[in-house]
Design a protein around this motif. Sequence first.
Motif, PDB file in Angstrom:
ATOM      1  N   VAL A  21       0.840  -1.194   0.000  1.00  0.00           N
ATOM      2  CA  VAL A  21       0.000   0.000   0.000  1.00  0.00           C
ATOM      3  C   VAL A  21       0.876   1.245   0.000  1.00  0.00           C
ATOM      4  O   VAL A  21       2.042   1.200   0.371  1.00  0.00           O
ATOM      5  CB  VAL A  21      -0.967   0.039   1.210  1.00  0.00           C
ATOM      6  CG1 VAL A  21      -1.956  -1.104   1.133  1.00  0.00           C
ATOM      7  CG2 VAL A  21      -0.224   0.037   2.516  1.00  0.00           C
ATOM      8  N   SER A  56      -4.833   9.357   2.169  1.00  0.00           N
ATOM      9  CA  SER A  56      -5.568   8.084   2.152  1.00  0.00           C
ATOM     10  C   SER A  56      -4.625   6.956   1.749  1.00  0.00           C
ATOM     11  O   SER A  56      -3.643   7.165   1.043  1.00  0.00           O
ATOM     12  CB  SER A  56      -6.723   8.135   1.151  1.00  0.00           C
ATOM     13  OG  SER A  56      -7.658   9.116   1.531  1.00  0.00           O
ATOM     14  N   PHE A  73      -3.858   3.396  -0.228  1.00  0.00           N
ATOM     15  CA  PHE A  73      -4.276   2.698  -1.439  1.00  0.00           C
ATOM     16  C   PHE A  73      -3.398   1.466  -1.656  1.00  0.00           C
ATOM     17  O   PHE A  73      -2.188   1.517  -1.452  1.00  0.00           O
ATOM     18  CB  PHE A  73      -4.115   3.600  -2.678  1.00  0.00           C
ATOM     19  CG  PHE A  73      -4.998   4.802  -2.673  1.00  0.00           C
ATOM     20  CD1 PHE A  73      -6.258   4.747  -3.238  1.00  0.00           C
ATOM     21  CD2 PHE A  73      -4.558   5.982  -2.106  1.00  0.00           C
ATOM     22  CE1 PHE A  73      -7.070   5.858  -3.239  1.00  0.00           C
ATOM     23  CE2 PHE A  73      -5.375   7.102  -2.102  1.00  0.00           C
ATOM     24  CZ  PHE A  73      -6.629   7.047  -2.661  1.00  0.00           C
ATOM     25  N   TRP A  74      -4.063   0.379  -2.112  1.00  0.00           N
ATOM     26  CA  TRP A  74      -3.299  -0.739  -2.664  1.00  0.00           C
ATOM     27  C   TRP A  74      -2.681  -0.240  -3.949  1.00  0.00           C
ATOM     28  O   TRP A  74      -3.340   0.452  -4.731  1.00  0.00           O
ATOM     29  CB  TRP A  74      -4.219  -1.906  -3.013  1.00  0.00           C
ATOM     30  CG  TRP A  74      -4.777  -2.668  -1.873  1.00  0.00           C
ATOM     31  CD1 TRP A  74      -6.005  -2.515  -1.325  1.00  0.00           C
ATOM     32  CD2 TRP A  74      -4.144  -3.734  -1.171  1.00  0.00           C
ATOM     33  NE1 TRP A  74      -6.171  -3.414  -0.310  1.00  0.00           N
ATOM     34  CE2 TRP A  74      -5.043  -4.174  -0.201  1.00  0.00           C
ATOM     35  CE3 TRP A  74      -2.913  -4.356  -1.275  1.00  0.00           C
ATOM     36  CZ2 TRP A  74      -4.749  -5.207   0.670  1.00  0.00           C
ATOM     37  CZ3 TRP A  74      -2.606  -5.383  -0.416  1.00  0.00           C
ATOM     38  CH2 TRP A  74      -3.519  -5.798   0.542  1.00  0.00           C
ATOM     39  N   GLN A  75      -1.457  -0.582  -4.217  1.00  0.00           N
ATOM     40  CA  GLN A  75      -0.845  -0.294  -5.505  1.00  0.00           C
ATOM     41  C   GLN A  75      -0.586  -1.636  -6.171  1.00  0.00           C
ATOM     42  O   GLN A  75       0.345  -2.367  -5.797  1.00  0.00           O
ATOM     43  CB  GLN A  75       0.453   0.489  -5.329  1.00  0.00           C
ATOM     44  CG  GLN A  75       1.009   0.980  -6.622  1.00  0.00           C
ATOM     45  CD  GLN A  75       2.121   1.984  -6.432  1.00  0.00           C
ATOM     46  OE1 GLN A  75       2.712   2.070  -5.365  1.00  0.00           O
ATOM     47  NE2 GLN A  75       2.402   2.743  -7.459  1.00  0.00           N
ATOM     48  N   LYS A 113      -4.541   1.992  -8.361  1.00  0.00           N
ATOM     49  CA  LYS A 113      -4.659   2.149  -6.907  1.00  0.00           C
ATOM     50  C   LYS A 113      -6.080   1.829  -6.477  1.00  0.00           C
ATOM     51  O   LYS A 113      -7.036   2.227  -7.138  1.00  0.00           O
ATOM     52  CB  LYS A 113      -4.275   3.568  -6.513  1.00  0.00           C
ATOM     53  CG  LYS A 113      -2.795   3.837  -6.746  1.00  0.00           C
ATOM     54  CD  LYS A 113      -2.398   5.190  -6.227  1.00  0.00           C
ATOM     55  CE  LYS A 113      -0.903   5.396  -6.324  1.00  0.00           C
ATOM     56  NZ  LYS A 113      -0.343   5.388  -7.649  1.00  0.00           N
ATOM     57  N   ILE A 114      -6.204   1.074  -5.390  1.00  0.00           N
ATOM     58  CA  ILE A 114      -7.492   0.701  -4.825  1.00  0.00           C
ATOM     59  C   ILE A 114      -7.479   1.144  -3.370  1.00  0.00           C
ATOM     60  O   ILE A 114      -6.585   0.754  -2.606  1.00  0.00           O
ATOM     61  CB  ILE A 114      -7.728  -0.822  -4.913  1.00  0.00           C
ATOM     62  CG1 ILE A 114      -7.656  -1.291  -6.362  1.00  0.00           C
ATOM     63  CG2 ILE A 114      -9.050  -1.193  -4.269  1.00  0.00           C
ATOM     64  CD1 ILE A 114      -7.638  -2.801  -6.523  1.00  0.00           C
ATOM     65  N   ARG A 115      -8.455   1.943  -2.991  1.00  0.00           N
ATOM     66  CA  ARG A 115      -8.489   2.479  -1.628  1.00  0.00           C
ATOM     67  C   ARG A 115      -8.614   1.357  -0.596  1.00  0.00           C
ATOM     68  O   ARG A 115      -9.349   0.391  -0.807  1.00  0.00           O
ATOM     69  CB  ARG A 115      -9.637   3.460  -1.473  1.00  0.00           C
ATOM     70  CG  ARG A 115      -9.508   4.299  -0.244  1.00  0.00           C
ATOM     71  CD  ARG A 115     -10.475   5.425  -0.254  1.00  0.00           C
ATOM     72  NE  ARG A 115     -10.195   6.239   0.918  1.00  0.00           N
ATOM     73  CZ  ARG A 115     -10.553   7.453   1.055  1.00  0.00           C
ATOM     74  NH1 ARG A 115     -11.229   8.048   0.097  1.00  0.00           N
ATOM     75  NH2 ARG A 115     -10.271   8.124   2.145  1.00  0.00           N
ATOM     76  N   THR A 116      -7.920   1.530   0.499  1.00  0.00           N
ATOM     77  CA  THR A 116      -7.964   0.551   1.585  1.00  0.00           C
ATOM     78  C   THR A 116      -7.843   1.282   2.912  1.00  0.00           C
ATOM     79  O   THR A 116      -7.771   2.509   2.952  1.00  0.00           O
ATOM     80  CB  THR A 116      -6.839  -0.505   1.419  1.00  0.00           C
ATOM     81  OG1 THR A 116      -7.000  -1.529   2.409  1.00  0.00           O
ATOM     82  CG2 THR A 116      -5.464   0.109   1.547  1.00  0.00           C
TER      83      THR A 116
END
Length: 134
Positions: A97, A103, A105-107, A123-126
Amino acid sequence: MNKSDVDRFEKLSGQLISVYEEMSLLSKKNPNDAVNKFKLKFVNRLIAESNEFLLAKYRPFDDFDSFDEDDIPHTSDVVFILSQYLQCFEKLRADNVVLEYGSWFWQVEGDDNDNVDKNGMIKIRTVKPKKLKD
């Protein structure tokens, strides 16, 4: 990692947290009580899926695959093992991340349908990895 790995991570870590919390409650009442076979079957299934997902790099113990169903473990044993798995899942999250604009994010690798950056990543928010300080 890719998007499906993130989905799998979220599913498995959520299940681990749920089972850990349930087993912790039982363990606080009587830590030496045996786990019934019904629960042990699902704990072992969750551990097997976690072992497959974590691979060797993040597995908590090289020589532990599952609990022996003929030698029923105590609830405190299950809590101990599940807490190790939870820590390893958080290590995997922390390693994958990034913090951007306040914030987390998964990368991860994107595919042809994603709006990827110049490195082919999305990027996926986590949530913030546990035990990381700001």
